[in-house]
Motif scaffolding. Structure first.
Motif, mmCIF file in Angstrom:
data_model
loop_
_atom_site.group_PDB
_atom_site.id
_atom_site.type_symbol
_atom_site.label_atom_id
_atom_site.label_comp_id
_atom_site.label_asym_id
_atom_site.label_seq_id
_atom_site.Cartn_x
_atom_site.Cartn_y
_atom_site.Cartn_z
ATOM 1 N N PHE A 197 -5.934 -29.438 12.152
ATOM 2 C CA PHE A 197 -6.660 -28.207 11.850
ATOM 3 C C PHE A 197 -5.779 -27.083 11.311
ATOM 4 O O PHE A 197 -6.226 -26.305 10.471
ATOM 5 C CB PHE A 197 -7.407 -27.748 13.106
ATOM 6 N N PHE A 198 -4.540 -26.986 11.776
ATOM 7 C CA PHE A 198 -3.707 -25.881 11.321
ATOM 8 C C PHE A 198 -3.192 -26.116 9.898
ATOM 9 O O PHE A 198 -3.007 -25.166 9.143
ATOM 10 C CB PHE A 198 -2.563 -25.667 12.301
ATOM 11 N N HIS A 231 -15.276 -19.991 6.174
ATOM 12 C CA HIS A 231 -15.851 -20.374 7.461
ATOM 13 C C HIS A 231 -15.043 -21.487 8.114
ATOM 14 O O HIS A 231 -14.821 -21.476 9.340
ATOM 15 C CB HIS A 231 -17.297 -20.835 7.269
ATOM 16 N N LYS A 232 -14.562 -22.421 7.310
ATOM 17 C CA LYS A 232 -13.811 -23.545 7.863
ATOM 18 C C LYS A 232 -12.468 -23.090 8.452
ATOM 19 O O LYS A 232 -11.929 -23.751 9.340
ATOM 20 C CB LYS A 232 -13.564 -24.597 6.777
ATOM 21 N N ILE A 233 -11.937 -21.987 7.966
ATOM 22 C CA ILE A 233 -10.703 -21.457 8.567
ATOM 23 C C ILE A 233 -10.961 -21.098 10.027
ATOM 24 O O ILE A 233 -10.198 -21.471 10.926
ATOM 25 C CB ILE A 233 -10.194 -20.237 7.770
ATOM 26 N N GLY A 234 -12.045 -20.359 10.274
ATOM 27 C CA GLY A 234 -12.394 -20.019 11.657
ATOM 28 C C GLY A 234 -12.704 -21.248 12.487
ATOM 29 O O GLY A 234 -12.282 -21.359 13.643
ATOM 30 N N LEU A 235 -13.418 -22.195 11.884
ATOM 31 C CA LEU A 235 -13.783 -23.407 12.609
ATOM 32 C C LEU A 235 -12.552 -24.250 12.932
ATOM 33 O O LEU A 235 -12.485 -24.893 13.977
ATOM 34 C CB LEU A 235 -14.777 -24.218 11.771
ATOM 35 N N LYS A 288 -8.391 -24.944 19.320
ATOM 36 C CA LYS A 288 -8.313 -24.206 20.584
ATOM 37 C C LYS A 288 -7.469 -22.938 20.475
ATOM 38 O O LYS A 288 -6.906 -22.465 21.461
ATOM 39 C CB LYS A 288 -7.795 -25.105 21.718
ATOM 40 N N LYS A 289 -7.393 -22.382 19.298
ATOM 41 C CA LYS A 289 -6.768 -21.076 19.102
ATOM 42 C C LYS A 289 -7.905 -20.053 18.978
ATOM 43 O O LYS A 289 -8.274 -19.621 17.896
ATOM 44 C CB LYS A 289 -5.894 -21.077 17.848
ATOM 45 N N ALA A 303 -9.518 -17.717 16.046
ATOM 46 C CA ALA A 303 -10.843 -18.128 15.593
ATOM 47 C C ALA A 303 -11.780 -16.925 15.531
ATOM 48 O O ALA A 303 -12.521 -16.751 14.560
ATOM 49 C CB ALA A 303 -11.419 -19.196 16.529
ATOM 50 N N ILE A 304 -11.736 -16.086 16.564
ATOM 51 C CA ILE A 304 -12.596 -14.905 16.579
ATOM 52 C C ILE A 304 -12.265 -13.987 15.409
ATOM 53 O O ILE A 304 -13.162 -13.480 14.726
ATOM 54 C CB ILE A 304 -12.443 -14.159 17.926
ATOM 55 N N SER A 305 -10.974 -13.780 15.164
ATOM 56 C CA SER A 305 -10.575 -12.924 14.036
ATOM 57 C C SER A 305 -11.053 -13.499 12.715
ATOM 58 O O SER A 305 -11.560 -12.770 11.850
ATOM 59 C CB SER A 305 -9.048 -12.770 14.025
ATOM 60 N N ALA A 306 -10.912 -14.825 12.564
ATOM 61 C CA ALA A 306 -11.334 -15.468 11.315
ATOM 62 C C ALA A 306 -12.853 -15.413 11.155
ATOM 63 O O ALA A 306 -13.360 -15.180 10.050
ATOM 64 C CB ALA A 306 -10.843 -16.918 11.292
#
Length: 309
Positions: free
Chosen positions: A46-47, A71-75, A81-82, A86-89
């Motif tokens: 994911f990273f 959207h996929k960056i946040g997902l 599990k970051k 995720a909230i910021s993205a």
């Protein structure tokens, strides 16, 4: 003149150092870059996927898939599990695409991230905001339902019941609220221990622990305090007042600790039985709200439940 020409030939290459040392920048086409990011996402890396989605957005800012990539960056952060990232993205996504079809799901993801971070009160506030702003009854009901379960996690049964009651009539059967309400009413039948009673009984060392069902601790408390009291008595009886006073001071500490421990045991017992009852509710009455892909490969809410008898 010949010397000047010689020096010019010698130092001329240094004037073009940037050209000689610069590495070519490889920019792929938009389709290839997006698929490369998707490949990392599907593989669970994911990273790395985050980096490739960001590269896609940077080089192809006008591509219609920018919304999906953002959207996929946040997902990706969420699945990795970051949750803070995720909230910021997700918030950045909502700021850029407030009218996106993914906006509702993104807001629920933010709430979910807060729950996974242990910020339950913030998650309650997040879900309340979704419910109050929702124009769709189904979305509001989903928020009320999830908020109710968070209240149960917080051991706030009254607010949980009120949150469940806000769900519209058309969705009450879907969420099995009749069964849930009936089973929640059984909480009054749970056998809890009174911390006050445990403290009063602990005046007799070990009795408070015995009341809470902690028989081993009760035995230890009784033997230890009895031995200390007897030792103090023997010391005073033999005229060893300094020793008797020292033992008494230590015994007062053990005796007070016995009372506090008994009260704490009652609280611990109550937390354990309440947690056990909550787990029972989850297994028997909770509907799992998930996401599935519809025919157009878009994220859509789905409902599933497992009935246990």
């Amino acid at each position: 003149m010949s010397i000047i020409l010689f020096l010019g030939c010698l130092f001329a290459p240094l004037l073009h150092t940037d050209t000689v040392l610069a590495e070519p920048v490889m920019i792929t086409d938009a389709d290839g870059q997006f698929q490369f990011a998707e490949q990392y996402f599907r593989a669970g890396e994911f990273f790395r996927a985050v980096g490739e989605y960001e590269r896609f957005i940077y080089f192809f800012p006008d591509d219609p898939r920018k919304e999906a990539a953002t959207h996929k960056i946040g997902l990706s952060y969420f699945k990795g599990k970051k949750f803070e990232q995720a909230i910021s993205a997700f918030k950045a996504f909502l700021a850029q695409f407030p009218l996106s079809e993914l906006a509702t799901e993104t807001r629920f993801r933010i709430c979910d991230s807060l729950v996974r971070m242990g910020s339950l009160l913030k998650a309650v506030k997040c879900l309340t905001g979704i419910a109050e702003a929702a124009l769709d009854t189904d979305i509001a009901d989903r928020a009320y339902y999830l908020r109710g379960w968070i209240y149960l996690e917080l051991d706030d049964w009254e607010d949980a019941a009120e949150s469940f009651e806000l769900i519209s009539k058309k969705n009450r059967e879907r969420y099995r609220l009749e069964d849930l309400s009936r089973e929640m009413s059984w909480k009054g039948d749970i056998k809890t221990k009174s911390p006050a009673v445990a403290g009063i009984l602990a005046i007799i060392p070990g009795a408070g622990h015995l009341y809470c069902g902690r028989y081993r601790d009760a035995t230890v408390a009784f033997i230890l305090n009895s031995a200390m009291m007897y030792a103090a008595y023997e010391a005073f009886d033999h005229g060893q007042n300094c020793l008797g006073g020292l033992i008494t001071i230590f015994e007062l500490g053990f005796y007070t600790g016995n009372i506090y421990s008994a009260v704490g045991s009652a609280h611990k017992h109550n937390r354990a039985v309440n947690k056990g009852f909550l787990e029972y509710l989850k297994q028997n009455s909770r509907i799992t709200l998930g996401l599935r892909q519809d025919a157009h490969k878009r994220q859509a809410p789905c409902f599933s439940c497992q009935l246990m008898f």
